[in-house]
Enzyme design. Structure first.
Site, short mmCIF file in Angstrom:
data_model
loop_
_atom_site.label_atom_id
_atom_site.label_comp_id
_atom_site.label_asym_id
_atom_site.label_seq_id
_atom_site.Cartn_x
_atom_site.Cartn_y
_atom_site.Cartn_z
N ARG A 54 0.86 -1.18 0.00
CA ARG A 54 0.00 0.00 0.00
C ARG A 54 0.90 1.23 0.00
O ARG A 54 2.12 1.11 0.10
CB ARG A 54 -1.01 -0.01 1.17
CG ARG A 54 -0.58 -0.64 2.44
CD ARG A 54 0.56 0.04 3.15
NE ARG A 54 0.30 1.45 3.35
CZ ARG A 54 1.23 2.35 3.58
NH1 ARG A 54 2.52 2.01 3.63
NH2 ARG A 54 0.94 3.61 3.75
N GLY A 55 0.26 2.41 -0.11
CA GLY A 55 1.04 3.63 -0.28
C GLY A 55 1.12 3.91 -1.77
O GLY A 55 1.41 3.01 -2.57
N ALA A 56 0.84 5.18 -2.14
CA ALA A 56 0.64 5.50 -3.55
C ALA A 56 1.82 5.09 -4.47
O ALA A 56 1.61 4.37 -5.45
CB ALA A 56 0.33 7.00 -3.68
N ARG A 97 -7.76 -0.36 -6.44
CA ARG A 97 -7.94 0.76 -5.51
C ARG A 97 -8.12 2.04 -6.32
O ARG A 97 -7.38 2.28 -7.26
CB ARG A 97 -6.73 0.90 -4.56
CG ARG A 97 -6.54 -0.33 -3.67
CD ARG A 97 -5.61 -0.04 -2.51
NE ARG A 97 -6.23 0.78 -1.50
CZ ARG A 97 -5.55 1.37 -0.50
NH1 ARG A 97 -4.24 1.23 -0.41
NH2 ARG A 97 -6.18 2.10 0.41
N GLN A 202 -1.65 2.39 9.92
CA GLN A 202 -0.40 2.49 9.17
C GLN A 202 0.64 3.29 9.95
O GLN A 202 1.83 3.15 9.74
CB GLN A 202 -0.65 3.17 7.81
CG GLN A 202 -1.44 2.35 6.82
CD GLN A 202 -2.92 2.67 6.89
OE1 GLN A 202 -3.41 3.07 7.94
NE2 GLN A 202 -3.63 2.47 5.80
N ASP A 243 -1.83 10.80 -1.92
CA ASP A 243 -2.28 9.77 -2.88
C ASP A 243 -2.65 10.39 -4.22
O ASP A 243 -2.59 9.72 -5.25
CB ASP A 243 -3.47 9.01 -2.30
CG ASP A 243 -2.97 8.12 -1.18
OD1 ASP A 243 -2.87 8.61 -0.05
OD2 ASP A 243 -2.63 6.95 -1.45
N ASN A 253 -5.24 12.40 0.78
CA ASN A 253 -4.32 11.54 1.53
C ASN A 253 -5.13 10.78 2.58
O ASN A 253 -6.35 10.97 2.71
CB ASN A 253 -3.21 12.39 2.17
CG ASN A 253 -2.07 11.54 2.70
OD1 ASN A 253 -1.58 10.66 2.01
ND2 ASN A 253 -1.66 11.77 3.94
N LYS A 254 -4.44 9.94 3.31
CA LYS A 254 -5.08 9.06 4.30
C LYS A 254 -6.08 9.81 5.18
O LYS A 254 -5.83 10.93 5.61
CB LYS A 254 -3.98 8.43 5.16
CG LYS A 254 -4.41 7.52 6.27
CD LYS A 254 -5.34 6.41 5.86
CE LYS A 254 -4.84 5.57 4.71
NZ LYS A 254 -5.89 4.62 4.21
O1 MRU Z 1 -4.45 3.15 2.42
P1 MRU Z 1 -2.98 3.37 2.21
O2 MRU Z 1 -2.15 2.81 3.32
O3 MRU Z 1 -2.52 2.92 0.84
O4 MRU Z 1 -2.81 4.94 2.25
C1 MRU Z 1 -1.53 5.48 2.09
C2 MRU Z 1 -1.46 6.93 2.31
O5 MRU Z 1 -2.45 7.61 2.46
C3 MRU Z 1 -0.09 7.55 2.25
O6 MRU Z 1 0.01 8.62 3.13
C4 MRU Z 1 0.12 8.05 0.82
O7 MRU Z 1 -0.03 7.01 -0.09
C5 MRU Z 1 1.42 8.67 0.64
S1 MRU Z 1 2.64 7.45 0.49
C6 MRU Z 1 4.11 7.99 0.05
#
Ligand code: MRU
Length: 352
Positions: A54-56, A97, A202, A243, A253-254
């Protein structure tokens, strides 16, 4: 699928090894560092869907590796047949996603590469090499972004971060945490406050793990202690990842990022975002960005322990939108965009 548990000195989230994709299974952290190996793009799609990765930026590169696997799985002998198979795989990977634009970006870049090949065999080679190149570039971009962003921070700062925008959210090094790493590498001493980031945690599972693993002075707070920490002078800067960032500077973002940014504004604390250009979406309007809604079960319990009554209705958005007026600067590999964002973001792309 292989599962090997091992402890590594440095974290590489996703990697191409001997025509397979190797990933850290992030659902097992922080209790076990488990590497999973996939040889089927459908497994990669499941891994993205289920937050194994996970993470963009990490899902952008994983999508690219997914297509590389699909090219090897396909029995196609002609360019046309292989492109059709890749298109089917692209759709499956794309639908895993919806919010992080890096996924679409990674898939499009590989499809473009595939289209440039002349034969099925050449396409397979081109696609694998391009996906590997994207993974290596991700690390380089993060390092550049880190150096640029580190100049905004001072010795003895205490920096709050939300979610995980670290090595684990990218191929390695990280975006927001990459900046924090670069601050330390520049000789400045900083402390970090990580929010736990309910419901999937996370922050506590990944950010706290990653920073502790790398020897940072990191404290964990419940999400509900953001206001307390700011009001009591425990934090003087905030940095998060993203994201998707649209051309007006609205940052997706999250979930909870908007609350942190609003609190930072209330207390006059600079709020920074660190994201590569692959996280910018210059076409979509903020109101049209799809916010992923996840299952209620992530909210009705903590781990295996149920913490809510049976049958309760749940609203579980995975992301929120922070408006540009709450953001002090957006750090990218091409420089720092400052308000007014419509102009500064456009300039980042003009110079590319
Ligand atoms: O649901 P996730 O864990 O994929 O969400 C991730 C985030 O929101 C991160 O902050 C975002 O992707 C930035 S990662 C460099």
């Amino acid at each position: 699928m292989d599962e090997i548990t091992k402890i590594h000195a440095s974290l590489r989230t996703v990697e191409w090894k001997e025509n397979k994709v190797v990933m850290i299974d992030q659902t097992k952290l922080p209790n076990q560092l488990v590497f999973v190996t996939y040889d089927d793009f459908n497994q990669v799609a499941d891994a993205i869907r289920n937050l194994v990765v996970r993470g963009a930026p990490a899902i952008g590169v994983s999508g690219a590796f997914g297509l590389a696997l699909a090219s090897l799985q396909s029995k196609a002998e002609t360019k046309e047949q292989l492109l059709q198979d890749l298109e089917k795989a692209r759709k499956i990977l794309f639908e895993t996603r919806p919010t992080a634009v890096n996924l679409a970006w990674g898939l499009e870049r590989i499809m473009k590469t595939a289209n440039s090949g002349n034969s099925a065999e050449q396409i397979r080679n081109l696609v694998i090499n391009e996906a590997k190149k994207m993974a290596d570039q991700d690390i380089e971009i993060n390092k550049t972004m880190g150096k640029i962003g580190s100049k905004l921070f001072d010795n003895n700062d205490t920096i709050m971060t939300h979610c995980n925008a670290g090595a684990l959210a990218t191929v390695a090094y990280g975006t927001a945490l990459g900046v924090i790493r670069a601050i330390k590498e520049s000789g400045k001493n900083v402390k970090v406050i990580a929010t736990e980031t309910r419901p999937v945690q996370q922050g506590s599972r990944l950010t706290a793990f990653e920073l502790k693993h790398d020897g940072f002075d990191v404290s964990l707070i419940p999400d509900t202690a953001v206001g307390y920490s700011m009001a009591n002078g425990l934090v003087n800067k905030v940095i998060v990842g993203a994201d998707r960032i649209v051309k007006t500077g609205h940052v997706f973002n999250k979930i909870g990022t908007y609350q942190v940014a609003t609190m930072a504004k209330q207390h006059g604390i600079p709020f920074y975002v660190a994201a590569p250009l692959s996280t910018f979406d210059m076409k979509t309007n903020a109101k049209d960005v799809i916010i992923e809604m996840r299952k209620g079960i992530e909210v009705t319990g903590i781990g295996d322990k149920k913490t809510a009554p049976d049958g309760i209705s749940v609203i579980n958005p995975a992301f929120d939108m922070t408006p540009p007026e709450l953001i002090s600067g957006i750090i990218t590999e091409k420089g720092i965009a400052k308000p007014p964002y419509e102009e500064s973001i456009k300039k980042l792309f003009e110079d590319t």
